[in-house]
Write a protein that holds these residues in place. Structure first.
Motif: not given
Ligand code: B1M
Length: 209
Positions: A45-53, A65-67, A106-108, A144-146, A148-150, A175-179
């Protein structure tokens, strides 16, 4: 491990039709469900994010990728959930206002539940007043807050302010977490911890229980 790398590659290539078979193959080969989730799907998923960026992937690819990850998690979730009585917590988990990413949250939640926590999952795009209501009605002291968006980083501050205004801040650990989360954000908003992944999140909340 080669099988886990195949899971990562299948996700990055967006092969939703193959993801479950590749995961089952990895499980049959002895890979641990959590490793497949974090190292296989999570890294993919991180790689997909990089490819999107870098504009090699489009929004439709991000959606797929999410599906694909969710399809894969259908195989892994029952194995991660296990049987565990909810004796710790409750812990309130959610994705902040303005952010709809839910896969990491959801994984957390799954990992916390399987570690014996009662989890109150408020979902995604959650406004701060809903968090305060949940704290009051459940008596939870763990949050715990997730995030991902700056652009949604300000939502963290809104939650902290709402908890403080309700006179609850000194009773709650947050606590917070997420990208997009960093230690700098933890310091800036006066939070209590940063979770790098789902395993880390469990360790943090166990330390507070
Ligand atoms: Co989005 N997206 N996305 N996206 N998306 C990111 C986050 C992004 C980094 C991609 C990129 O450009 N490189 C980027 C954000 C950039 C930024 O702001 N810094 C981005 C963007 C820009 C967007 C949109 C704005 C795109 C657009 O519309 N133009 C849009 C925003 C929608 C919105 O939220 N308002 C959007 C939409 C989407 C989809 C809907 C298409 C889809 C989400 C599907 C879904 O969640 N149901 C999606 C996806 C899939 C991603 C990436 C590719 C993958 C996220 C993911 O599921 N990772 C993502 C790229 C990235 O994250 N690098 C990206 C897998 C997951 C297991 O990891 O969520 O990190 P993660 O969780 C980990 C840890 O972080 C931690 O534990 C988890 C498991 O190990 N953790 C916690 C997470 N939460 C925690 C809470 C805790 C503790 C740990 O509490 C204590």
């Amino acid at each position: 491990m080669e099988a886990i790398d195949k899971v990562r590659k299948t996700l990055v290539d967006l092969e939703i039709e193959n993801i479950q078979a590749v995961i089952k193959e990895a499980l049959d080969g002895g890979a641990a469900p959590l490793d497949i989730a974090l190292t296989g799907l999570g890294s993919g998923m991180k790689e997909v994010g990089d490819l999107f960026q870098s504009e090699e992937y489009y929004l439709a690819d991000l959606v797929l990728a999410g599906e694909t990850m969710k399809e894969g998690m259908q195989v892994l979730e029952p194995l991660l959930s296990g049987e565990s009585a909810a004796v710790k917590g409750p812990v309130i988990v959610f994705t902040v206002k303005g952010d709809i990413h839910d896969i990491g949250k959801n994984l957390v939640s799954t990992m916390l539940s399987s570690s014996g926590f009662k989890v109150i999952d408020l979902g995604v795009d959650v406004p701060e007043d809903k968090v305060v209501d949940a704290i009051k009605s459940s008596g939870a002291s763990l949050v715990g807050m997730s995030v991902l968006l700056t652009p949604m980083i300000s939502s963290i501050g809104d939650v902290v302010d709402a908890i403080s205004e309700a006179g609850l801040r000194d009773k709650i650990k947050i606590a917070i977490g997420g990208a997009c989360t960093t230690q700098e954000l933890v310091d800036r908003f006066g939070l209590d911890a940063l979770g790098n992944d789902a395993v880390d999140a469990v360790k943090i909340f166990e330390g507070w229980s």
